[in-house]
Design a protein around this motif. Structure first.
Motif, mmCIF file in Angstrom:
data_model
loop_
_atom_site.group_PDB
_atom_site.id
_atom_site.type_symbol
_atom_site.label_atom_id
_atom_site.label_comp_id
_atom_site.label_asym_id
_atom_site.label_seq_id
_atom_site.Cartn_x
_atom_site.Cartn_y
_atom_site.Cartn_z
ATOM 1 N N ALA A 150 0.827 -1.208 0.000
ATOM 2 C CA ALA A 150 0.000 0.000 0.000
ATOM 3 C C ALA A 150 0.864 1.262 0.000
ATOM 4 N N LEU A 151 2.015 1.203 0.665
ATOM 5 C CA LEU A 151 2.860 2.388 0.801
ATOM 6 C C LEU A 151 3.683 2.694 -0.444
ATOM 7 N N ILE A 152 3.838 1.732 -1.333
ATOM 8 C CA ILE A 152 4.748 1.925 -2.463
ATOM 9 C C ILE A 152 4.263 3.007 -3.425
ATOM 10 N N THR A 153 2.973 3.304 -3.402
ATOM 11 C CA THR A 153 2.443 4.362 -4.273
ATOM 12 C C THR A 153 2.563 5.743 -3.630
ATOM 13 N N GLU A 154 3.170 5.803 -2.435
ATOM 14 C CA GLU A 154 3.350 7.055 -1.690
ATOM 15 C C GLU A 154 2.035 7.815 -1.505
ATOM 16 N N PRO A 155 1.044 7.167 -0.877
ATOM 17 C CA PRO A 155 -0.255 7.827 -0.681
ATOM 18 C C PRO A 155 -0.175 8.907 0.392
ATOM 19 N N LYS A 156 -1.123 9.833 0.326
ATOM 20 C CA LYS A 156 -1.264 10.829 1.383
ATOM 21 C C LYS A 156 -2.102 10.282 2.533
ATOM 22 N N VAL A 157 -2.981 9.336 2.225
ATOM 23 C CA VAL A 157 -3.846 8.714 3.227
ATOM 24 C C VAL A 157 -3.841 7.207 3.023
ATOM 25 N N LEU A 158 -3.654 6.466 4.114
ATOM 26 C CA LEU A 158 -3.764 5.011 4.060
ATOM 27 C C LEU A 158 -5.108 4.616 4.656
ATOM 28 N N LEU A 159 -5.880 3.839 3.904
ATOM 29 C CA LEU A 159 -7.208 3.395 4.312
ATOM 30 C C LEU A 159 -7.130 1.923 4.703
ATOM 31 N N LEU A 160 -7.636 1.582 5.875
ATOM 32 C CA LEU A 160 -7.518 0.224 6.403
ATOM 33 C C LEU A 160 -8.912 -0.326 6.691
ATOM 34 N N ASP A 161 -9.268 -1.411 6.015
ATOM 35 C CA ASP A 161 -10.590 -2.011 6.152
ATOM 36 C C ASP A 161 -10.520 -3.224 7.072
ATOM 37 N N GLU A 162 -10.813 -3.014 8.356
ATOM 38 C CA GLU A 162 -10.769 -4.065 9.378
ATOM 39 C C GLU A 162 -9.533 -4.956 9.233
ATOM 40 N N PRO A 163 -8.333 -4.377 9.262
ATOM 41 C CA PRO A 163 -7.127 -5.149 8.949
ATOM 42 C C PRO A 163 -6.736 -6.173 10.009
ATOM 43 N N LEU A 164 -7.312 -6.102 11.208
ATOM 44 C CA LEU A 164 -6.899 -7.000 12.285
ATOM 45 C C LEU A 164 -7.923 -8.075 12.604
ATOM 46 N N SER A 165 -9.081 -8.040 11.954
ATOM 47 C CA SER A 165 -10.188 -8.910 12.372
ATOM 48 C C SER A 165 -9.923 -10.387 12.126
ATOM 49 N N ALA A 166 -9.038 -10.711 11.176
ATOM 50 C CA ALA A 166 -8.789 -12.120 10.862
ATOM 51 C C ALA A 166 -7.683 -12.727 11.730
ATOM 52 N N LEU A 167 -7.077 -11.939 12.608
ATOM 53 C CA LEU A 167 -5.942 -12.416 13.404
ATOM 54 C C LEU A 167 -6.408 -12.989 14.736
ATOM 55 N N ASP A 168 -5.598 -13.889 15.306
ATOM 56 C CA ASP A 168 -5.932 -14.406 16.632
ATOM 57 C C ASP A 168 -5.691 -13.301 17.670
ATOM 58 N N PRO A 169 -6.299 -13.411 18.863
ATOM 59 C CA PRO A 169 -6.239 -12.310 19.834
ATOM 60 C C PRO A 169 -4.832 -11.858 20.190
#
Length: 331
Positions: A150-169
């Motif tokens: 995601a960072l390689i395009t050098e964005p001004k804003v990073l948008l994260l769609d529930e990025p942690l929900s699939a991980l164990d606690p």
């Protein structure tokens, strides 16, 4: 990385046929801040994120990033990048080629795109795993590859769609700390969608609670917890008892609600109750009670206080609180 930019939503609306998913919301997210859009399923938070990304068209309103109206621009021209819940990595490509993929699509030569991808993998501590395929990486490592991509395009804003929900606690807590550290080190604007109150409170500078397509409250985590604006926010954030009073509903924090075995005059700051459940939580004990005025409410009691005079289900109690702890709510 690109300089961060202020993001502003102006009367932003999204309709799906007759259904209004996002209803004329207005929101300003400061450059370089971490904002969480929080709410139950169907509240409009993901539709909002997808409109910012350009993956959904706005029905009405404007999206302004760094003073530039990006509402009708294609996703690739907005200055945003999306990190998906599933990570969406290509299984047949190495970590290096996954990160470099968007530059390949832009026609950047192999040496240049690989050099930039390798630099980003080093930045997320995965340089030594650059040639591994996604199936050879742990969930946390896959997330870091997705972040680098995601960072390689050098964005001004990073948008994260529930990025942690699939991980164990355990991994979720560790990756939460890493996300916050990355956001600070990159000085980038992060907009993160979650349904987890704990996640939003731990990560965000700014929490935006949504309900039925509208913003219920926009505040810092501290303000949100200590001064919920509405009954919905108090109940959704948790940690509060909503008590009816003559002036309307009020919130009292569960850890500021006390129990007494001595009856007190019932009124605005006290009511008789019955202990229904007792749950040991380690450093504290969670008691659930019922009362005539409130079907169910909770008291968080320090372990030592509970141990000194334990409560049992069926015990009669008097719940009471300091008037200074009462916070009025909008219905």
């Amino acid at each position: 990385m690109a300089d961060p930019a202020t993001l502003e939503l102006v009367q932003l609306t999204k309709r799906y046929g007759e259904t209004v998913a996002v209803d004329r919301i207005g929101l300003k997210i400061a450059a370089g801040s971490y904002c969480c859009l929080l709410g139950p399923s169907g509240c409009g938070k993901t539709s909002t994120l997808r409109m910012i990304a350009g993956h959904e068209l706005a029905s009405e309103g404007d999206i302004v990033l760094g003073g530039r109206n990006i509402t009708d621009l294609p996703a690739a021209s907005r200055g945003t990048a999306m990190m998906f819940q599933s990570y969406a990595l290509f299984p047949h490509l190495s970590a290096l080629d996954n990160v470099a993929f968007s530059l390949k699509m832009k026609g950047v030569d192999k040496a240049t795109r690989h050099a930039k991808a390798a630099e980003l993998l080093e930045r997320v501590s995965l340089g030594h795993l650059a040639q591994r395929k996604p199936a050879e990486l742990s969930g946390g490592q896959q997330q870091r590859v997705a972040l680098a991509r995601a960072l390689i395009t050098e964005p001004k804003v990073l948008l994260l769609d529930e990025p942690l929900s699939a991980l164990d606690p355990f991994l979720r807590i560790r990756m939460r700390a890493e996300l916050k550290a990355w956001q600070k080190s990159l000085s980038m604007t992060f907009v993160h969608v979650t349904h987890s109150q704990e996640e939003a409170m731990a990560l965000a500078d700014q929490v935006v609670v949504m309900n039925n397509g509208r913003i219920e409250q926009d505040a810092s985590p501290h303000e949100l917890f200590n001064a919920p604006a509405s009954e919905f926010v108090a109940r959704f954030i948790g940690g509060h008892n909503v008590i009816p009073s003559t002036a309307g509903p009020v919130a009292v924090r569960c850890d500021r609600t006390r129990l007494s075995r001595t009856p007190l005059p019932e009124g605005e700051t006290a009511m008789p109750a019955t202990v229904r459940d007792v749950e040991y939580q380690g450093s504290y004990v969670l008691l659930t009670l019922t009362a005539q005025r409130v079907a169910e409410f909770s008291v968080v009691m320090p372990e030592a206080e509970f141990d000194a005079a334990p409560w049992q289900p069926g015990d009669t109690a008097c719940a009471h609180w300091n008037p200074a702890e009462v916070h009025p709510l909008a219905a």
